[in-house]
Design an enzyme around this catalytic site. Structure first.
Site, mmCIF file in Angstrom:
data_model
loop_
_atom_site.group_PDB
_atom_site.id
_atom_site.type_symbol
_atom_site.label_atom_id
_atom_site.label_comp_id
_atom_site.label_asym_id
_atom_site.label_seq_id
_atom_site.Cartn_x
_atom_site.Cartn_y
_atom_site.Cartn_z
ATOM 1 N N ASP A 196 9.643 -30.897 1.942
ATOM 2 C CA ASP A 196 11.009 -31.132 1.481
ATOM 3 C C ASP A 196 11.069 -32.355 0.570
ATOM 4 O O ASP A 196 10.409 -33.371 0.826
ATOM 5 C CB ASP A 196 11.909 -31.345 2.703
ATOM 6 C CG ASP A 196 13.353 -31.584 2.328
ATOM 7 O OD1 ASP A 196 14.015 -30.612 1.924
ATOM 8 O OD2 ASP A 196 13.818 -32.734 2.438
ATOM 9 N N GLU A 237 -9.582 -29.141 5.757
ATOM 10 C CA GLU A 237 -10.338 -29.175 7.001
ATOM 11 C C GLU A 237 -10.148 -27.884 7.801
ATOM 12 O O GLU A 237 -10.928 -27.586 8.701
ATOM 13 C CB GLU A 237 -9.903 -30.363 7.865
ATOM 14 C CG GLU A 237 -10.204 -31.724 7.256
ATOM 15 C CD GLU A 237 -9.593 -32.844 8.084
ATOM 16 O OE1 GLU A 237 -9.141 -32.562 9.224
ATOM 17 O OE2 GLU A 237 -9.552 -33.992 7.598
#
Length: 514
Positions: A196, A237
């Site tokens: 956001d 990751e």
């Protein structure tokens, strides 16, 4: 090998308060979403973007978060959220969650600690300033001052409501906390993060005044890119995780900085969302989008509506078909028949362009803005500051029946639903080949050309046409008169009935060329 699903996905935005209510309190919740997951499976979407579902005092519809690692009781529990993620995955649907990094709730433990003592370490996590007068002339995103005074001479910064104090992203603890939050949700199976107000995190520490015509000292500062580089490393990751930014940026070059190969995977295309229903402007916008994204190797996105903007059935039915927060068109005349016709054509437009397409809940039903909400029912904090409310696009969905609450809840919906929506329910539209819902289902199911090259076709003034590969073409007639179709083998899908071999105005068609 990564799938990079975000590059051509159809992503459906769920606004939890208004999707489906499972416990009868009039507010949508996770139980309702789980019960209606079959609707999204049948629609054919690839992913769901969940608007905030965290604990919140709801000063700004959940974008004032008090705990990013839990679920607000009005929506359910963390266990239910984890179950929803698992069930969506079983249905072949990925889950994107919303993270709000610019600010938190004034009820967050950090801010409460910061208010209790001037020497609390949490003070440095925010923008507190001592001054008899307001520290700057900054205006908030909702209008009104961006500073609130506490005590005799202390102010704190909030670019949104006073209940949403801005975080100080210069502080390493703030950065560490959000990196931990990302891992928390990735560990629970979230496939993506929607960020956001992604460009607002950093502020000029000198706190200069805003000068008309100059860049705001709290928007798009270069330091923000280091944050998203660190987030990108975290996403990598894991397997097939995506970062998607809400980036309102008029400068295309500055916009694409967020999409460099080591930053965000995608960002919302607000240039396209606000574009007028005009052949020249629309083509220019599409080409500008394609060129800008190609330069950084990122996928374009195509967005028609979301929880912050006027629904496009309403926008396209107005004389002025654009959207911006500065241009408040609430209450201006709307031709809903025209707006619906154009919205049907826009569905085939967005779903046939290269990149990913975003669908805001209810868009697939052809819902329009509810502009008849009484002032005492409006909950949007923007209304008091700008005179514009976003609540009209946040009205609960109609599922079944001939009158409100249309199967949304066993109680009273938190916002009123129009009586005219009885023909817009999922039940009423299912199986009707002329309905908006079946148009979306068909179009999403026909997107077999997703990895095919894009090329413009010249079909004359007022007509936009393009191919994807050698077999598929989309033709959109934005002129005022019917136009002939190009040579083709089959008509795959049309947004409105054709006139023989002529394509009527405000109509789009998908063709198999050979």
């Amino acid at each position: 090998m990564t799938m990079q699903w975000w590059r051509d996905a159809v992503i459906y935005q769920v606004y939890p308060r208004s999707f489906a209510d499972g416990d009868g309190d009039g507010v949508g919740d996770i139980a309702g979403i789980r019960a209606r997951l079959g609707h999204l499976r049948d629609l054919g979407v690839d992913a769901i973007w969940m608007s905030p579902w965290y604990p919140s005092p709801m000063a700004d519809a959940g974008y004032d978060v008090s705990d990013f690692r839990d679920i607000d009781p009005v929506f359910g529990t963390l266990g239910e959220a984890e179950a929803l993620i698992a069930e969506a995955h079983e249905a072949g649907i990925r889950i994107i969650i919303d993270i709000v990094p610019n600010h938190i709730s004034s009820e967050h433990p950090w801010f409460k600690a910061a208010l209790e003592s001037e020497t609390a370490p949490e003070r440095d996590y925010f923008w507190f300033r001592k001054s008899q007068n307001m520290p700057t002339n900054w205006i908030g995103e909702f209008g009104g001052t961006a500073w609130t005074k506490i005590g005799e001479d202390t102010w704190y910064l909030h670019l949104f409501t006073p209940e949403q104090p801005d975080l100080n992203w210069e502080h390493p603890e703030v950065q560490r906390e959000f990196e931990s939050i990302l891992r928390f949700w990735f560990d629970r199976g979230a496939d993506g993060i929607r960020i956001d107000s992604a460009a607002l995190l950093f502020k000029d520490t000198a706190l200069p005044e805003v000068v008309d015509g100059e860049p705001h000292p709290f928007h798009d500062l270069d330091a923000v890119h280091d944050v998203y580089r660190s987030w990108r490393r975290i996403a990598e990751e894991y397997e097939d995780r995506a970062l998607i930014g809400e980036v309102w940026m008029p400068d295309v070059e500055r916009f694409t900085n967020y999409l460099r190969p080591d930053e965000l995977h995608a960002a919302f295309n607000f240039d396209f969302l606000g574009c007028a229903w005009d052949p020249y402007l629309m083509r220019s916008c599409i080409q500008r989008t394609l060129d800008a994204h190609a330069r950084v190797g990122a996928p374009p996105t195509w967005v028609l509506s979301n929880h912050d903007v006027t629904r496009h059935v309403t926008r396209y039915g107005r004389t002025d078909t654009t959207f911006s927060f500065e241009n408040n068109l609430d209450g201006t005349p709307v031709d809903l028949e025209l707006g619906t016709r154009r919205a049907r054509a826009a569905a085939l437009l967005t779903l046939s362009l290269p990149g990913s397409a975003y669908i805001y809940q209810g868009e697939e039903l052809g819902l329009w803005e509810n502009e008849n909400i009484e002032p005492n029912q409006i909950q949007d904090p923007m209304y008091a500051r700008r005179g514009h409310t976003r609540d009209g696009c946040r009205v609960p969905l109609p599922w079944s029946g001939d009158e409100p609450p249309y199967g949304f809840t066993a109680g009273t919906p938190w916002l009123p639903q129009p009586a005219e929506w009885k023909d817009r329910t999922v039940q009423a539209q299912t199986g009707d080949p002329t309905s908006m819902l079946e148009l979306y289902r068909s179009a999403i199911g026909l997107r077999v050309f997703k990895d095919q090259a894009f090329a413009w076709l010249d079909r004359g003034e007022g007509v936009l046409a393009w191919t994807r590969g050698t077999d598929f073409a989309c033709v959109l007639n934005l002129s005022e008169a019917p136009v002939p179709l190009p040579e083709h083998r089959d008509i795959l899908l049309a947004s409105s009935p054709l006139d023989g071999d002529l394509l009527p105005s405000d109509t789009a068609v998908w063709l198999r060329l050979r």
